[in-house]
Scaffold this motif. Structure first.
Motif, PDB file in Angstrom:
ATOM      1  N   ALA A 157       0.836  -1.206   0.000  1.00 33.36           N
ATOM      2  CA  ALA A 157       0.000   0.000   0.000  1.00 33.36           C
ATOM      3  C   ALA A 157       0.865   1.248   0.000  1.00 33.36           C
ATOM      4  O   ALA A 157       0.574   2.214  -0.724  1.00 33.36           O
ATOM      5  CB  ALA A 157      -0.933  -0.020   1.209  1.00 33.36           C
ATOM      6  N   PHE A 158       1.917   1.253   0.812  1.00 33.78           N
ATOM      7  CA  PHE A 158       2.854   2.388   0.805  1.00 33.78           C
ATOM      8  C   PHE A 158       3.424   2.588  -0.594  1.00 33.78           C
ATOM      9  O   PHE A 158       3.461   3.715  -1.110  1.00 33.78           O
ATOM     10  CB  PHE A 158       3.985   2.141   1.796  1.00 33.78           C
ATOM     11  N   GLY A 159       3.882   1.495  -1.219  1.00 38.88           N
ATOM     12  CA  GLY A 159       4.491   1.604  -2.537  1.00 38.88           C
ATOM     13  C   GLY A 159       3.533   2.115  -3.593  1.00 38.88           C
ATOM     14  O   GLY A 159       3.902   2.946  -4.437  1.00 38.88           O
ATOM     15  N   LEU A 160       2.289   1.632  -3.554  1.00 37.05           N
ATOM     16  CA  LEU A 160       1.305   2.082  -4.537  1.00 37.05           C
ATOM     17  C   LEU A 160       1.011   3.571  -4.392  1.00 37.05           C
ATOM     18  O   LEU A 160       0.800   4.269  -5.387  1.00 37.05           O
ATOM     19  CB  LEU A 160       0.021   1.264  -4.393  1.00 37.05           C
ATOM     20  N   TRP A 161       0.962   4.050  -3.160  1.00 41.38           N
ATOM     21  CA  TRP A 161       0.764   5.481  -2.939  1.00 41.38           C
ATOM     22  C   TRP A 161       1.956   6.277  -3.459  1.00 41.38           C
ATOM     23  O   TRP A 161       1.807   7.266  -4.178  1.00 41.38           O
ATOM     24  CB  TRP A 161       0.540   5.765  -1.451  1.00 41.38           C
ATOM     25  N   PHE A 162       3.148   5.832  -3.108  1.00 40.47           N
ATOM     26  CA  PHE A 162       4.341   6.613  -3.400  1.00 40.47           C
ATOM     27  C   PHE A 162       4.642   6.676  -4.897  1.00 40.47           C
ATOM     28  O   PHE A 162       5.241   7.646  -5.369  1.00 40.47           O
ATOM     29  CB  PHE A 162       5.537   6.017  -2.651  1.00 40.47           C
ATOM     30  N   VAL A 163       4.211   5.654  -5.647  1.00 35.18           N
ATOM     31  CA  VAL A 163       4.496   5.629  -7.079  1.00 35.18           C
ATOM     32  C   VAL A 163       3.324   6.124  -7.917  1.00 35.18           C
ATOM     33  O   VAL A 163       3.445   6.258  -9.138  1.00 35.18           O
ATOM     34  CB  VAL A 163       4.887   4.201  -7.516  1.00 35.18           C
ATOM     35  N   CYS A 164       2.190   6.433  -7.285  1.00 33.69           N
ATOM     36  CA  CYS A 164       1.001   6.858  -8.025  1.00 33.69           C
ATOM     37  C   CYS A 164       1.268   8.148  -8.803  1.00 33.69           C
ATOM     38  O   CYS A 164       1.711   9.151  -8.225  1.00 33.69           O
ATOM     39  CB  CYS A 164      -0.162   7.067  -7.059  1.00 33.69           C
ATOM     40  N   SER A 318     -23.047  -5.823  10.834  1.00 31.90           N
ATOM     41  CA  SER A 318     -22.524  -6.546  11.989  1.00 31.90           C
ATOM     42  C   SER A 318     -21.085  -6.112  12.248  1.00 31.90           C
ATOM     43  O   SER A 318     -20.434  -5.526  11.367  1.00 31.90           O
ATOM     44  CB  SER A 318     -22.566  -8.056  11.729  1.00 31.90           C
ATOM     45  N   ASP A 319     -20.592  -6.411  13.429  1.00 29.51           N
ATOM     46  CA  ASP A 319     -19.230  -6.000  13.777  1.00 29.51           C
ATOM     47  C   ASP A 319     -18.206  -6.546  12.794  1.00 29.51           C
ATOM     48  O   ASP A 319     -17.300  -5.837  12.356  1.00 29.51           O
ATOM     49  CB  ASP A 319     -18.882  -6.464  15.199  1.00 29.51           C
ATOM     50  N   ARG A 320     -18.339  -7.809  12.444  1.00 28.30           N
ATOM     51  CA  ARG A 320     -17.393  -8.440  11.530  1.00 28.30           C
ATOM     52  C   ARG A 320     -17.473  -7.811  10.144  1.00 28.30           C
ATOM     53  O   ARG A 320     -16.456  -7.493   9.521  1.00 28.30           O
ATOM     54  CB  ARG A 320     -17.673  -9.947  11.446  1.00 28.30           C
ATOM     55  N   SER A 321     -18.692  -7.626   9.643  1.00 25.24           N
ATOM     56  CA  SER A 321     -18.875  -7.042   8.309  1.00 25.24           C
ATOM     57  C   SER A 321     -18.365  -5.603   8.270  1.00 25.24           C
ATOM     58  O   SER A 321     -17.784  -5.169   7.271  1.00 25.24           O
ATOM     59  CB  SER A 321     -20.341  -7.082   7.906  1.00 25.24           C
ATOM     60  N   PHE A 322     -18.579  -4.861   9.360  1.00 17.05           N
ATOM     61  CA  PHE A 322     -18.121  -3.470   9.389  1.00 17.05           C
ATOM     62  C   PHE A 322     -16.605  -3.401   9.289  1.00 17.05           C
ATOM     63  O   PHE A 322     -16.060  -2.621   8.504  1.00 17.05           O
ATOM     64  CB  PHE A 322     -18.591  -2.789  10.672  1.00 17.05           C
ATOM     65  N   LYS A 323     -15.916  -4.237  10.060  1.00 11.91           N
ATOM     66  CA  LYS A 323     -14.453  -4.232  10.013  1.00 11.91           C
ATOM     67  C   LYS A 323     -13.952  -4.678   8.649  1.00 11.91           C
ATOM     68  O   LYS A 323     -13.037  -4.064   8.082  1.00 11.91           O
ATOM     69  CB  LYS A 323     -13.888  -5.135  11.104  1.00 11.91           C
ATOM     70  N   ASP A 324     -14.536  -5.738   8.098  1.00  9.39           N
ATOM     71  CA  ASP A 324     -14.088  -6.264   6.811  1.00  9.39           C
ATOM     72  C   ASP A 324     -14.334  -5.282   5.667  1.00  9.39           C
ATOM     73  O   ASP A 324     -13.601  -5.288   4.674  1.00  9.39           O
ATOM     74  CB  ASP A 324     -14.791  -7.587   6.500  1.00  9.39           C
ATOM     75  N   ASN A 325     -15.386  -4.462   5.791  1.00  8.84           N
ATOM     76  CA  ASN A 325     -15.782  -3.576   4.682  1.00  8.84           C
ATOM     77  C   ASN A 325     -15.490  -2.105   4.949  1.00  8.84           C
ATOM     78  O   ASN A 325     -15.936  -1.246   4.185  1.00  8.84           O
ATOM     79  CB  ASN A 325     -17.281  -3.749   4.408  1.00  8.84           C
ATOM     80  N   LEU A 326     -14.741  -1.806   6.007  1.00  8.28           N
ATOM     81  CA  LEU A 326     -14.505  -0.403   6.357  1.00  8.28           C
ATOM     82  C   LEU A 326     -13.840   0.366   5.229  1.00  8.28           C
ATOM     83  O   LEU A 326     -14.242   1.489   4.901  1.00  8.28           O
ATOM     84  CB  LEU A 326     -13.659  -0.310   7.635  1.00  8.28           C
ATOM     85  N   MET A 327     -12.807  -0.226   4.598  1.00  8.82           N
ATOM     86  CA  MET A 327     -12.117   0.487   3.526  1.00  8.82           C
ATOM     87  C   MET A 327     -13.024   0.701   2.315  1.00  8.82           C
ATOM     88  O   MET A 327     -12.970   1.753   1.668  1.00  8.82           O
ATOM     89  CB  MET A 327     -10.867  -0.275   3.109  1.00  8.82           C
ATOM     90  N   ILE A 328     -13.877  -0.285   2.017  1.00  8.64           N
ATOM     91  CA  ILE A 328     -14.839  -0.115   0.917  1.00  8.64           C
ATOM     92  C   ILE A 328     -15.809   1.016   1.242  1.00  8.64           C
ATOM     93  O   ILE A 328     -16.122   1.856   0.383  1.00  8.64           O
ATOM     94  CB  ILE A 328     -15.618  -1.419   0.667  1.00  8.64           C
ATOM     95  N   LEU A 351      -7.716   8.220  -3.181  1.00 10.24           N
ATOM     96  CA  LEU A 351      -6.642   7.260  -3.426  1.00 10.24           C
ATOM     97  C   LEU A 351      -6.223   6.425  -2.214  1.00 10.24           C
ATOM     98  O   LEU A 351      -5.989   5.220  -2.359  1.00 10.24           O
ATOM     99  CB  LEU A 351      -5.434   7.980  -4.024  1.00 10.24           C
ATOM    100  N   PRO A 352      -6.082   6.996  -1.002  1.00  6.94           N
ATOM    101  CA  PRO A 352      -5.642   6.142   0.114  1.00  6.94           C
ATOM    102  C   PRO A 352      -6.556   4.946   0.347  1.00  6.94           C
ATOM    103  O   PRO A 352      -6.084   3.825   0.576  1.00  6.94           O
ATOM    104  CB  PRO A 352      -5.659   7.100   1.310  1.00  6.94           C
ATOM    105  N   PHE A 353      -7.862   5.165   0.281  1.00  2.00           N
ATOM    106  CA  PHE A 353      -8.813   4.079   0.530  1.00  2.00           C
ATOM    107  C   PHE A 353      -8.830   3.087  -0.633  1.00  2.00           C
ATOM    108  O   PHE A 353      -8.909   1.874  -0.426  1.00  2.00           O
ATOM    109  CB  PHE A 353     -10.204   4.651   0.778  1.00  2.00           C
ATOM    110  N   LEU A 354      -8.726   3.594  -1.849  1.00  2.00           N
ATOM    111  CA  LEU A 354      -8.675   2.726  -3.023  1.00  2.00           C
ATOM    112  C   LEU A 354      -7.403   1.880  -2.998  1.00  2.00           C
ATOM    113  O   LEU A 354      -7.432   0.675  -3.298  1.00  2.00           O
ATOM    114  CB  LEU A 354      -8.740   3.586  -4.291  1.00  2.00           C
ATOM    115  N   ILE A 355      -6.303   2.484  -2.617  1.00  2.00           N
ATOM    116  CA  ILE A 355      -5.037   1.761  -2.527  1.00  2.00           C
ATOM    117  C   ILE A 355      -5.094   0.706  -1.426  1.00  2.00           C
ATOM    118  O   ILE A 355      -4.611  -0.424  -1.602  1.00  2.00           O
ATOM    119  CB  ILE A 355      -3.880   2.748  -2.293  1.00  2.00           C
ATOM    120  N   CYS A 356      -5.683   1.047  -0.291  1.00  2.00           N
ATOM    121  CA  CYS A 356      -5.811   0.073   0.799  1.00  2.00           C
ATOM    122  C   CYS A 356      -6.628  -1.137   0.367  1.00  2.00           C
ATOM    123  O   CYS A 356      -6.279  -2.283   0.680  1.00  2.00           O
ATOM    124  CB  CYS A 356      -6.454   0.721   2.023  1.00  2.00           C
ATOM    125  N   VAL A 357      -7.725  -0.896  -0.370  1.00  2.00           N
ATOM    126  CA  VAL A 357      -8.562  -2.001  -0.837  1.00  2.00           C
ATOM    127  C   VAL A 357      -7.768  -2.902  -1.781  1.00  2.00           C
ATOM    128  O   VAL A 357      -7.803  -4.134  -1.675  1.00  2.00           O
ATOM    129  CB  VAL A 357      -9.824  -1.458  -1.544  1.00  2.00           C
TER     130      VAL A 357
END
Length: 463
Positions: A157-164, A318-328, A351-357
């Motif tokens: 994720a760091f690399g994708l941001w830095f080279v974008c 749900s708690d699990r779904s929220f954590k799994d889908n937070l970046m989306i 970009l940060p959220f798209l890169i994290c996903v």
């Protein structure tokens, strides 16, 4: 033989960045910046930064003279950069009037600027913004880790941001401060995940008043706070801490403006955009820009509704779904800010959220977001280059003599030529690349909808 000592966490992280694919990404980002920082400078924005510093050093405030049109935070940072320029680096000249290039001001496209900043000044500003890029990359790395992903995915994720490309362009060429706002936004989210709500509120204030776009994420950030606690009183208390932090920070930020009576001027950026709706000039591009500003205002109710709907569904997960889908969820919230065609550098918000996903992708659905990421990165960069065009070479001409003023003026004249009555080549290119950017933004929603529909069980499967 004695037991080997465990490597420190920092040493472990450093080793990740020396894995071949990641080191190639980071090296590409470094090389691109090393080439672009001295050789390509869009003087229109950075010329205003130089003017702002000169006014401050002459004893004027941010808004006593015209030339600074944003809220105070970037102005305070510019004041610090000016001190470094004078006392640490001995930079005596911030720029000069580009007399040989003044005929460019007669073109339909009005964003060439008559001041060309000095190479020393642009190097200082761009170096600061490049450091901010590194900090943003580290915060993205930290965010991916906090969400439970591996060090390798976080480093990617760091690399994708830095080279974008558009990230590089924003700091190394256009020298504008969108990444400063992104840095504060990312830090806000990390502080929320750490349960440090008052500090998070204060940092969110910095994000929102550096550039306004992170303010649209307030609803999803509120959900992030509420979802961390089941007790209602604790939820209310946590939100109260965040609000207090925000208000205290806002008071301190605007205190000098309160004292000098220039609070209204601190929001001149918004006022100037709205005024162009009612006062378009006669050129085709100005008419388009006026219509675009009207569209932005008209879309605001819809944008807020979309943000509220996303936050509501996030709250119901749900708690699990929220954590799994937070970046989306954060990706959709940030993309919803730009249902209109934005200035390319504004897209750093998404970009940060798209890169994290993309970097943390585990499923084929998540991997499909690579297409919106590539599309936004490429089209936004092309849009920026199209709009800034030959203005990128003003410094090369005036200070380095690498390109003649006549060559630049001939290029601008070619762009300013009409392809049909009232429509110049510049306008056509702007429209085409701007439309490509808009489609790229909407590709985020298209990908989400496609994944959602594809994931639905068929009627046979439900039977």
């Amino acid at each position: 033989m004695g037991d080997c000592a465990e490597p420190s966490p920092s040493a472990h992280v450093l080793r990740l960045f020396f894995k071949r694919p990641l080191v190639l990404l980071v090296m590409a980002g470094i090389i691109a910046r090393a080439v672009l920082i001295p050789l390509a400078t869009y003087n229109y924005d950075i010329g205003f930064w130089a003017t702002t510093i000169q006014h401050a050093q002459s004893g004027y405030g941010l808004y006593d003279l015209s030339g600074y049109y944003y809220t105070p935070i970037w102005g305070y940072i510019l004041g610090s950069i000016g001190l470094m320029a004078n006392f640490l680096f001995g930079i005596g000249s911030y720029g000069t009037i580009a007399d040989p290039l003044l005929p460019a001001l007669g073109a339909e496209w009005e964003y060439y600027g008559k001041m060309v900043v000095s190479p020393e000044f642009s190097l200082l500003v761009k170096s600061f913004l490049t450091l901010v890029d590194v900090v943003c990359g580290y915060l993205i790395f930290t965010l991916v880790k906090k969400l439970g992903h591996s060090d390798g995915k976080a480093a990617l994720a760091f690399g994708l941001w830095f080279v974008c490309p558009i990230v590089i362009y924003t700091s190394a060429v256009q020298a504008t401060f969108d990444n400063v706002s992104i840095m504060f936004m990312l830090l806000t989210l990390i502080l929320i995940l750490d349960g440090k709500y008052m500090t998070a509120g204060a940092i969110f204030c910095l994000a929102a008043f550096t550039k306004f776009f992170p303010a649209y994420l307030v609803f999803i950030f509120v959900v992030c706070i509420v979802r961390r606690h089941e007790d209602k009183q604790m939820q209310i208390r946590s939100l109260a801490y965040a609000v207090i932090g925000f208000l205290v920070a806002a008071f301190l930020i605007f205190l000098p403006q309160f004292m000098h009576g220039t609070t209204a001027e601190a929001f001149g950026f918004v006022v100037s955009r709205v005024s162009k709706i009612a006062d378009p000039t006669s050129s085709m591009w100005d008419s388009i820009a006026s219509g675009g500003n009207l569209l932005v205002v008209a879309l605001q109710p819809l944008i807020f509704v979309v943000e509220l709907v996303i936050a509501f569904f996030a709250y119901r997960l749900s708690d699990r779904s929220f954590k799994d889908n937070l970046m989306i969820l954060l990706l959709l919230s940030s993309a919803a800010v730009f249902l209109w065609t934005p200035t390319p550098t504004y897209l750093l918000l998404i970009l940060p959220f798209l890169i994290c996903v993309v970097a943390a992708a585990e499923t084929s659905d998540e991997k499909r977001y690579i297409l919106p990421l590539v599309s936004i990165a490429v089209t936004a960069t092309l849009f920026a280059i199209t709009m800034n065009s030959f203005a990128l070479f003003f410094q090369d001409s005036i200070y380095h003599g690498l390109i003649s003023p006549d060559t630049i003026l001939n290029g601008i004249e070619w762009l300013d030529a009409e392809v049909m009555t009232g429509v110049t080549r510049q306008t056509v290119l702007n429209i085409v690349t701007g439309a490509a950017v808009t489609l790229s933004i909407y590709s985020v929603f298209i990908t989400y909808i496609y994944n959602h529909l594809k994931g639905r069980p068929s009627e046979e499967g439900c039977a």
